[in-house]
Scaffold this motif. Sequence first.
Motif, PDB file in Angstrom:
ATOM      1  N   UNK A 114       0.811  -1.211   0.000  1.00 38.43           N
ATOM      2  CA  UNK A 114       0.000   0.000   0.000  1.00 38.43           C
ATOM      3  C   UNK A 114       0.847   1.265   0.000  1.00 38.43           C
ATOM      4  N   UNK A 115       2.083   1.168   0.487  1.00 39.61           N
ATOM      5  CA  UNK A 115       2.929   2.364   0.468  1.00 39.61           C
ATOM      6  C   UNK A 115       4.022   2.278  -0.583  1.00 39.61           C
ATOM      7  N   UNK A 116       3.893   1.287  -1.457  1.00 35.89           N
ATOM      8  CA  UNK A 116       4.884   1.147  -2.516  1.00 35.89           C
ATOM      9  C   UNK A 116       4.552   2.063  -3.679  1.00 35.89           C
ATOM     10  N   UNK A 117       5.584   2.306  -4.493  1.00 37.67           N
ATOM     11  CA  UNK A 117       5.336   3.103  -5.688  1.00 37.67           C
ATOM     12  C   UNK A 117       4.650   2.229  -6.721  1.00 37.67           C
TER      13      UNK A 117
ATOM     14  N   UNK B  79       0.496   8.077  -2.417  1.00 35.60           N
ATOM     15  CA  UNK B  79      -0.545   8.458  -3.378  1.00 35.60           C
ATOM     16  C   UNK B  79      -1.828   7.672  -3.165  1.00 35.60           C
ATOM     17  N   UNK B  80      -1.652   6.374  -2.936  1.00 35.51           N
ATOM     18  CA  UNK B  80      -2.819   5.517  -2.771  1.00 35.51           C
ATOM     19  C   UNK B  80      -3.674   5.979  -1.607  1.00 35.51           C
TER      20      UNK B  80
ATOM     21  N   UNK C 273      -4.353  -0.012  -0.117  1.00 32.02           N
ATOM     22  CA  UNK C 273      -4.570   1.052   0.868  1.00 32.02           C
ATOM     23  C   UNK C 273      -5.968   0.947   1.451  1.00 32.02           C
ATOM     24  N   UNK C 274      -6.934   0.625   0.608  1.00 28.38           N
ATOM     25  CA  UNK C 274      -8.314   0.501   1.077  1.00 28.38           C
ATOM     26  C   UNK C 274      -8.439  -0.604   2.112  1.00 28.38           C
ATOM     27  N   UNK C 275      -7.759  -1.723   1.858  1.00 27.59           N
ATOM     28  CA  UNK C 275      -7.801  -2.823   2.816  1.00 27.59           C
ATOM     29  C   UNK C 275      -7.278  -2.356   4.162  1.00 27.59           C
ATOM     30  N   UNK C 276      -6.144  -1.662   4.142  1.00 27.56           N
ATOM     31  CA  UNK C 276      -5.560  -1.209   5.401  1.00 27.56           C
ATOM     32  C   UNK C 276      -6.495  -0.245   6.112  1.00 27.56           C
ATOM     33  N   UNK C 277      -7.020   0.715   5.356  1.00 27.38           N
ATOM     34  CA  UNK C 277      -7.886   1.723   5.961  1.00 27.38           C
ATOM     35  C   UNK C 277      -9.122   1.104   6.594  1.00 27.38           C
TER      36      UNK C 277
END
Lengths: 294, 324
Positions: free
Chosen positions: A37-40, A60-61, A263-267
């Motif tokens: 999720x924090x990768x480019x 960005x995500x 990112x959505x999964x983490x959030x």
Amino acid sequence: MIKMTLGRRTFVFFNTIFMLLMIVITLYPMLHVLFASVSSPSLLISYRGIMLKPLGFSTEAYKAVVQNPMIGIGYQNTLFVLFGGLIINITMTSLGAYFLSRQNVLWKNTIMGLIVFTMFFSGGLIPFYLTVKSLNLDNTLFALFVPTAINTYNLIIMRTSLQSIPLELEESAKIDGAGHMRILLQIVLPLSMPIIAVMVLYYGVGHWNAWFNAMIFLRNRELFPLQLILREILIFNNTNDMMVGTNTGAGDVEMISETIKYAVIIVSTLPILMLYPFLQRFFVKGVMIGALKG
Amino acid sequence: MGDTLSIMLTNMLPKATAATKQSKRNRIIKDFKLNKSLYLLVLPVLLYYFIFCYGPMYGAVIAFKNFKPALGILGSPWVGLKYFKEFFSSMYLTRIVGNTLTISFASLLFGFPVPIIFALLLNEIKSKRFSRITQIITYLPHFISLVVICSLIRTFVASNGIIVYLLSLFGINPTNLLGVESAFVPIYVISGIWQEFGWGSIIYLSALTAIDLSLYEAATIDGAGRWKQTIYITLPSIAPTIMIMLILRMGGLMNVGYEKIILLYSSAIYKTADVISTYVYRKGLLEFNWSFSTAVGLFNSVVNFLLLISANLLSKKLSEYSLW
């Protein structure tokens, strides 16, 4: 004292390795998601294999996710269902558990039988759907927590717990002229805070993760709970809402789509992940109570 | 003397049954007077079960009618076993019943023992701290939502996913595994094991802690090694727990977790992924074949119930353990 033979030592060694392996297997998927999720996006899309750390760094995500109005709406609806649901769940389950844990009640066993029967036999999905529809609950958020007001398994766990409250307390309260409602509210419930905590957690997690009833009953997108929004994004690959506002070219769309999903999964799982370490003790207690006596 | 006695008895007998009827009614009235507030208190609970659990059971009667929403349940005409016959002669029958049983038995065969074995192994860990940490971590997947789990699965078995990558190291061609018919059951079962093995072990762990330690001491004195102790003490002690869990599992055999399947399947793999519950969902809520899908659902519920009862009876006969 267990003899530490060579055989025993080998076993202990491999057992420890095995447990560590289980820990890795359990944690790795979530770690992978976190790193991704924090990768480019451009580095991620061409990468194959196990990730031990993020590839590059890019928020960005997360920016896209946080700006997405549907995520906020999803959270709102889920929280509404969570709080409304918990109030009904705890009230109803407590009333039922209190009733089923009393002595000298003629119809208690019959009622218990009728309730437990529902755990083993049901009318089916379609009749359930039609029932809720006939009550005009469909396409409302109430359909998400009224038809599921009581989970019988939880009810039994709570009943078992209430049965261990000494009878003398109820009797002395009766002598003092207290009716059942007062006994419940002023004696039994205050003494049952641990099991109520377990109920809150069990029902709470259920509400947070629920999506199926929302899918079959809700047509208005503004009412979708978080998991249903997630389903759109994650299962249907629908990240369109989040593209608006980002400067992405055609090729970039697919790449950032991937990181957005992570990112959505983490959030959406973050609340559970953060609260979990503190609350897991209570969950385990609930299972123990249910297991030992139920 | 005998005559008077028998006359007395014959005169008393009808009065006795009348008396018991009277006393039963008295008991009911007495109980109601005593517990009136209690019954009032539980009324909402009874209403809930009546409306949302028994209501649908009554609603299942539309399986025997040609249900049209405009006519309602009472107004729709009876058609008897028409839809059941339609289901049993459907070309999809063997497929969906077969898949239901395959997935169920695979889950049972591979998934049921794992929490037990895990609990047994965890029990052997001496360091309480390590054991605790392992438990806390392995319980976690149980709380992650199904939507997230399925999206994790989708990501990992996509053609550029980790699992596929690892498999390619063994010479298997990279392709999206969710499009491969034969891959569905393993994906379903293994992911299920991953999610539930930690949480599922709690019950067995608590049963293990209840075993009397002196049994082990006696066995050690008799010279039994840890392995023998496990077979002769540990396993028999947790056998009741295992049996109960097994019976409960049998009762849900036909209820294969359709939520997960719906999130994972696609028409490409209906051949191995479509089960009774997903069929009911599609036919009923997507194609609006109300009566037909209710008939299939009813069939499912009844078979489930019978399986539960027979599992319980079997267990009663073969051992002393049963649910009731």
